[in-house]
Design an enzyme around this catalytic site. Structure first.
Site, mmCIF file in Angstrom:
data_model
loop_
_atom_site.group_PDB
_atom_site.id
_atom_site.type_symbol
_atom_site.label_atom_id
_atom_site.label_comp_id
_atom_site.label_asym_id
_atom_site.label_seq_id
_atom_site.Cartn_x
_atom_site.Cartn_y
_atom_site.Cartn_z
ATOM 1 N N ASN A 126 -11.169 -2.573 -5.039
ATOM 2 C CA ASN A 126 -10.292 -1.544 -5.812
ATOM 3 C C ASN A 126 -10.972 -1.218 -7.230
ATOM 4 O O ASN A 126 -10.607 -0.253 -7.765
ATOM 5 C CB ASN A 126 -8.909 -2.169 -6.025
ATOM 6 C CG ASN A 126 -8.112 -1.925 -4.934
ATOM 7 O OD1 ASN A 126 -6.841 -2.690 -4.665
ATOM 8 N ND2 ASN A 126 -8.289 -0.980 -4.073
ATOM 9 N N ASP A 183 0.977 -1.211 -0.061
ATOM 10 C CA ASP A 183 0.095 0.069 -0.088
ATOM 11 C C ASP A 183 1.046 1.310 0.094
ATOM 12 O O ASP A 183 1.957 1.456 0.615
ATOM 13 C CB ASP A 183 -0.944 0.030 1.305
ATOM 14 C CG ASP A 183 -1.903 1.031 1.229
ATOM 15 O OD1 ASP A 183 -2.566 1.307 -0.115
ATOM 16 O OD2 ASP A 183 -2.465 1.486 2.227
HETATM 17 C C1 IPE Z 1 -5.345 -2.600 0.093
HETATM 18 O O1 IPE Z 1 -4.952 -1.306 -0.220
HETATM 19 C C2 IPE Z 1 -5.310 -3.293 -1.392
HETATM 20 C C3 IPE Z 1 -3.835 -3.426 -1.966
HETATM 21 C C4 IPE Z 1 -2.798 -3.147 -1.508
HETATM 22 C C5 IPE Z 1 -4.064 -4.057 -3.251
HETATM 23 P P1 IPE Z 1 -6.234 -0.136 -0.298
HETATM 24 O O2 IPE Z 1 -5.663 1.169 -0.353
HETATM 25 O O3 IPE Z 1 -7.063 -0.492 -1.142
HETATM 26 O O4 IPE Z 1 -6.640 -0.259 1.268
HETATM 27 P P2 IPE Z 1 -7.736 0.523 1.935
HETATM 28 O O5 IPE Z 1 -8.848 1.311 1.012
HETATM 29 O O6 IPE Z 1 -6.880 1.784 2.446
HETATM 30 O O7 IPE Z 1 -8.410 -0.148 3.249
HETATM 31 C C1 IPE Z 2 -1.696 0.267 -3.233
HETATM 32 O O1 IPE Z 2 -1.680 1.792 -3.423
HETATM 33 C C2 IPE Z 2 -1.964 -0.214 -4.576
HETATM 34 C C3 IPE Z 2 -3.506 -0.671 -4.982
HETATM 35 C C4 IPE Z 2 -4.287 -0.631 -3.752
HETATM 36 C C5 IPE Z 2 -3.847 -0.986 -6.204
HETATM 37 P P1 IPE Z 2 -2.515 2.718 -3.159
HETATM 38 O O2 IPE Z 2 -3.028 3.064 -4.749
HETATM 39 O O3 IPE Z 2 -3.880 2.267 -2.315
HETATM 40 O O4 IPE Z 2 -1.863 3.956 -2.551
HETATM 41 P P2 IPE Z 2 -2.567 5.164 -1.447
HETATM 42 O O5 IPE Z 2 -2.965 4.185 -0.309
HETATM 43 O O6 IPE Z 2 -3.564 5.605 -2.130
HETATM 44 O O7 IPE Z 2 -1.439 5.763 -1.194
HETATM 45 MG MG MG Z 3 -4.135 2.719 -0.388
#
Ligand code: IPE
Ligand code: IPE
Ligand code: MG
Length: 237
Positions: free
Chosen positions: A66, A18
């Site tokens: 997502n 993340d």
């Molecule tokens: C979790 O991250 C999913 C992945 C890293 C693929 P998210 O960014 O989607 O999670 P939340 O929304 O902060 O819970």
């Molecule tokens: C994790 O990074 C990757 C996916 C969830 C696909 P994020 O896109 O959630 O990055 P932040 O949490 O918004 O920084």
């Molecule tokens: Mg995230």
């Protein structure tokens, strides 16, 4: 002073990768650029983890939730995943690694789906190292899917039988789950398998998470006492 090294290495490590979006924003770029840089970090960590003695790595790449992001970002992520899997077999660092992709692949773009199935088939005989990448994955959905299949096959609903119908059936549960990016939650990752996983949270954003940061997680893990609900001496892995 000598560097302290981990005395006990987890066999199976899960990583919630993340922080790509925030990393991009901090660097004055579009969120999708963060996903590109994040994807370039994957093999660095995979190589480092296997070198450290980890035998199975489960990476959370795209959750079932997502899809609810803006179409532009979702499309960019699908393109990045397609590029990653297109290069997978020619990557010398991943030689001898079995690829498993967990999640509902049926709804993925055709090209992505096909290259994933092809790579999984090509690496099916490798036993020593497993790279499990979770795409369109949700822990709740996985449990529902397993239970539905048990019912269909007229099998008893037991924890063992559910386990044997999860994507992880062949390689088991993570000993350690790392989450980068500062949030302290599981976000629907390995809900069943993670019942007794050790959890490690770091503020480091995924694109900045490197071998040294991974080693910190291993060191932290090696100091944990896993009890699995039992009193007395520490249970070994
Ligand atoms: C979790 O991250 C999913 C992945 C890293 C693929 P998210 O960014 O989607 O999670 P939340 O929304 O902060 O819970
Ligand atoms: C994790 O990074 C990757 C996916 C969830 C696909 P994020 O896109 O959630 O990055 P932040 O949490 O918004 O920084
Ligand atoms: Mg995230």
């Amino acid at each position: 002073m000598q560097k302290e090294v981990a005395s006990k290495i987890p066999k199976h490590v899960g990583i919630i990768m993340d922080g790509n979006g925030r990393w991009a924003t901090l660097n004055g770029k579009e969120r999708s650029f963060g996903h590109v840089v994040g994807s370039q970090n994957v093999d660095r960590i995979v190589t480092h983890a296997f070198k450290s003695g980890v035998t199975t790595l489960s990476l959370y790449a795209f959750s079932s939730e997502n899809w609810n992001r803006p179409k532009k970002e979702v499309d960019a992520l699908m393109d990045i995943l397609t590029a990653y899997f297109t290069n997978f077999l020619s990557n010398a660092d991943l030689k001898g690694v079995r690829l498993i992709v967990s999640g509902d692949l049926s709804v993925l773009p055709k090209q992505l789906k096909e290259i994933i199935y092809f790579n999984m088939q090509q690496t099916i005989s490798f036993k020593d190292k497993v790279l499990n990448i979770a795409i369109n994955y949700g822990g709740r959905q996985e449990i529902v899917y397993a239970v539905k299949n048990l019912i269909k096959e007229n099998r008893e609903i037991t924890t063992e039988n559910i386990s044997s119908f999860l994507y992880t059936a062949e390689f088991g549960e993570p000993d350690l789950i790392i989450r980068t990016g500062g949030e302290k939650r599981i976000s629907n990752f390995m809900l069943f398998q993670g019942a007794y996983s050790e959890l490690y949270f770091t503020d480091v954003l995924w694109p900045d998470f490197n071998g040294a940061e991974f080693d910190k997680a291993l060191l932290d893990y090696s100091k944990r006492k896993r009890r699995f609900g039992v009193l007395g001496e520490e249970n070994e892995n």
